[in-house]
Design a protein around this motif. Sequence first.
Motif, PDB file in Angstrom:
ATOM      1  N   ILE A  10       0.836  -1.193   0.000  1.00 41.22           N
ATOM      2  CA  ILE A  10       0.000   0.000   0.000  1.00 41.22           C
ATOM      3  C   ILE A  10       0.873   1.245   0.000  1.00 41.22           C
ATOM      4  O   ILE A  10       1.969   1.254   0.566  1.00 41.22           O
ATOM      5  CB  ILE A  10      -0.926  -0.014   1.241  1.00 41.22           C
ATOM      6  CG1 ILE A  10      -1.996   1.088   1.133  1.00 41.22           C
ATOM      7  CG2 ILE A  10      -0.128   0.133   2.518  1.00 41.22           C
ATOM      8  CD1 ILE A  10      -3.049   0.994   2.235  1.00 41.22           C
ATOM      9  N   THR A  11       0.427   2.299  -0.666  1.00 41.24           N
ATOM     10  CA  THR A  11       1.148   3.574  -0.709  1.00 41.24           C
ATOM     11  C   THR A  11       0.215   4.686  -0.229  1.00 41.24           C
ATOM     12  O   THR A  11      -1.007   4.507  -0.126  1.00 41.24           O
ATOM     13  CB  THR A  11       1.628   3.910  -2.122  1.00 41.24           C
ATOM     14  OG1 THR A  11       0.477   4.123  -2.973  1.00 41.24           O
ATOM     15  CG2 THR A  11       2.472   2.788  -2.700  1.00 41.24           C
ATOM     16  N   LEU A  12       0.808   5.837   0.047  1.00 43.63           N
ATOM     17  CA  LEU A  12       0.005   6.984   0.466  1.00 43.63           C
ATOM     18  C   LEU A  12      -0.961   7.387  -0.636  1.00 43.63           C
ATOM     19  O   LEU A  12      -2.100   7.781  -0.365  1.00 43.63           O
ATOM     20  CB  LEU A  12       0.921   8.155   0.827  1.00 43.63           C
ATOM     21  CG  LEU A  12       0.221   9.442   1.300  1.00 43.63           C
ATOM     22  CD1 LEU A  12      -0.621   9.172   2.533  1.00 43.63           C
ATOM     23  CD2 LEU A  12       1.250  10.536   1.568  1.00 43.63           C
ATOM     24  N   ASP A  13      -0.519   7.280  -1.893  1.00 44.92           N
ATOM     25  CA  ASP A  13      -1.403   7.608  -3.012  1.00 44.92           C
ATOM     26  C   ASP A  13      -2.630   6.700  -3.028  1.00 44.92           C
ATOM     27  O   ASP A  13      -3.741   7.146  -3.342  1.00 44.92           O
ATOM     28  CB  ASP A  13      -0.657   7.478  -4.338  1.00 44.92           C
ATOM     29  CG  ASP A  13       0.302   8.637  -4.584  1.00 44.92           C
ATOM     30  OD1 ASP A  13       0.165   9.660  -3.891  1.00 44.92           O
ATOM     31  OD2 ASP A  13       1.176   8.513  -5.451  1.00 44.92           O
ATOM     32  N   ASP A  14      -2.439   5.423  -2.704  1.00 40.96           N
ATOM     33  CA  ASP A  14      -3.573   4.491  -2.650  1.00 40.96           C
ATOM     34  C   ASP A  14      -4.607   4.968  -1.632  1.00 40.96           C
ATOM     35  O   ASP A  14      -5.811   4.998  -1.912  1.00 40.96           O
ATOM     36  CB  ASP A  14      -3.098   3.090  -2.260  1.00 40.96           C
ATOM     37  CG  ASP A  14      -2.271   2.427  -3.346  1.00 40.96           C
ATOM     38  OD1 ASP A  14      -2.589   2.627  -4.533  1.00 40.96           O
ATOM     39  OD2 ASP A  14      -1.319   1.717  -2.997  1.00 40.96           O
ATOM     40  N   ILE A  15      -4.142   5.326  -0.452  1.00 43.57           N
ATOM     41  CA  ILE A  15      -5.049   5.758   0.613  1.00 43.57           C
ATOM     42  C   ILE A  15      -5.763   7.049   0.236  1.00 43.57           C
ATOM     43  O   ILE A  15      -6.977   7.175   0.408  1.00 43.57           O
ATOM     44  CB  ILE A  15      -4.276   5.939   1.932  1.00 43.57           C
ATOM     45  CG1 ILE A  15      -3.744   4.583   2.418  1.00 43.57           C
ATOM     46  CG2 ILE A  15      -5.163   6.573   2.997  1.00 43.57           C
ATOM     47  CD1 ILE A  15      -2.885   4.667   3.655  1.00 43.57           C
ATOM     48  N   VAL A  16      -5.003   7.997  -0.325  1.00 46.42           N
ATOM     49  CA  VAL A  16      -5.598   9.281  -0.698  1.00 46.42           C
ATOM     50  C   VAL A  16      -6.637   9.107  -1.801  1.00 46.42           C
ATOM     51  O   VAL A  16      -7.760   9.622  -1.708  1.00 46.42           O
ATOM     52  CB  VAL A  16      -4.501  10.271  -1.152  1.00 46.42           C
ATOM     53  CG1 VAL A  16      -5.126  11.530  -1.749  1.00 46.42           C
ATOM     54  CG2 VAL A  16      -3.599  10.646   0.023  1.00 46.42           C
ATOM     55  N   VAL A  17      -6.281   8.373  -2.850  1.00 51.93           N
ATOM     56  CA  VAL A  17      -7.195   8.197  -3.982  1.00 51.93           C
ATOM     57  C   VAL A  17      -8.455   7.447  -3.568  1.00 51.93           C
ATOM     58  O   VAL A  17      -9.579   7.842  -3.911  1.00 51.93           O
ATOM     59  CB  VAL A  17      -6.492   7.455  -5.134  1.00 51.93           C
ATOM     60  CG1 VAL A  17      -7.499   7.060  -6.210  1.00 51.93           C
ATOM     61  CG2 VAL A  17      -5.398   8.330  -5.742  1.00 51.93           C
ATOM     62  N   LYS A  18      -8.304   6.358  -2.806  1.00 54.45           N
ATOM     63  CA  LYS A  18      -9.471   5.576  -2.388  1.00 54.45           C
ATOM     64  C   LYS A  18     -10.352   6.369  -1.433  1.00 54.45           C
ATOM     65  O   LYS A  18     -11.588   6.298  -1.507  1.00 54.45           O
ATOM     66  CB  LYS A  18      -9.027   4.268  -1.725  1.00 54.45           C
ATOM     67  CG  LYS A  18      -8.162   3.369  -2.599  1.00 54.45           C
ATOM     68  CD  LYS A  18      -8.803   3.067  -3.937  1.00 54.45           C
ATOM     69  CE  LYS A  18      -8.000   2.024  -4.724  1.00 54.45           C
ATOM     70  NZ  LYS A  18      -6.676   2.524  -5.153  1.00 54.45           N
ATOM     71  N   THR A  19      -9.730   7.135  -0.545  1.00 52.99           N
ATOM     72  CA  THR A  19     -10.511   7.946   0.390  1.00 52.99           C
ATOM     73  C   THR A  19     -11.280   9.027  -0.345  1.00 52.99           C
ATOM     74  O   THR A  19     -12.463   9.263  -0.070  1.00 52.99           O
ATOM     75  CB  THR A  19      -9.590   8.580   1.452  1.00 52.99           C
ATOM     76  OG1 THR A  19      -8.942   7.546   2.203  1.00 52.99           O
ATOM     77  CG2 THR A  19     -10.394   9.451   2.407  1.00 52.99           C
TER      78      THR A  19
END
Length: 253
Positions: free
Chosen positions: A40-49
């Motif tokens: 998991i990356t920070l981009d994954d969390i930001v985009v999904k959120t």
Amino acid sequence: MATTSNPAIRNLLTLDGAVSPAGAGPSGGTSPAAGRDRPITLDDIVVKTLTVFGALTASAFLTVFLELQFLALPALVAGLGLGIFLAVRPRPSAALALAFAVAQGVVLGTATRFFDGLHPGIGTQAVVGTGCIFAGTLAAYGTRVVRVSAKVTRWAVGTALGLLVLLLANLVASWVFGADLGLRDGGILAVVVSVAAIAAASFFFLVEFEAANRFLRSGASHRWAWYVAFGLAMTLVWLYLEILRLLSYLRWW
């Protein structure tokens, strides 16, 4: 490490697969899906959120503008069902996270239209207040102005559980005995309850940011970003409804 009272985030932290390196099973061995997985990356969390929050917002706006308030009750039941299911059986499902957001959006849109009809402009104020608290807690966490300690987390969890018990007691007293405990009547006690709920929900954002950071450090699968987004959405819905209710109390005074 502090834990969260949000069942979505708390259960995710206890999943063996979620805290194992990407591509490794609970026992540390390589799984068949290793080649298709990545950390998991920070981009994954930001985009999904943002995607989940966007679905929540779009659903709320469509409910207001298309006058879909008649869907509020089934949406409430569906949202509660999905929330309980994902809390008990955690899974990184985009479909379930988005379905939860859409269902809760109908509820938020209906609540906003109702309160805005009583007090014009209150919906916009609640949106601004919720956004400011979310941004403020994110900034406080990012700059380490506020640290998530186990002691403060226990206070927040205790406050949330206490509020839940009080509100359930108020509901039972109202439905069964026709009595009013004054927890939602707009009086001083009702204001205190809403302020305490807003404070607890605000702190849970900090705890969930810490949980997301832990996933990044642990090498959890990128798919769990959907579950992080789901947990944040649950707290966002709670915070918004409490702010909306508190503003309505203040308008009555």
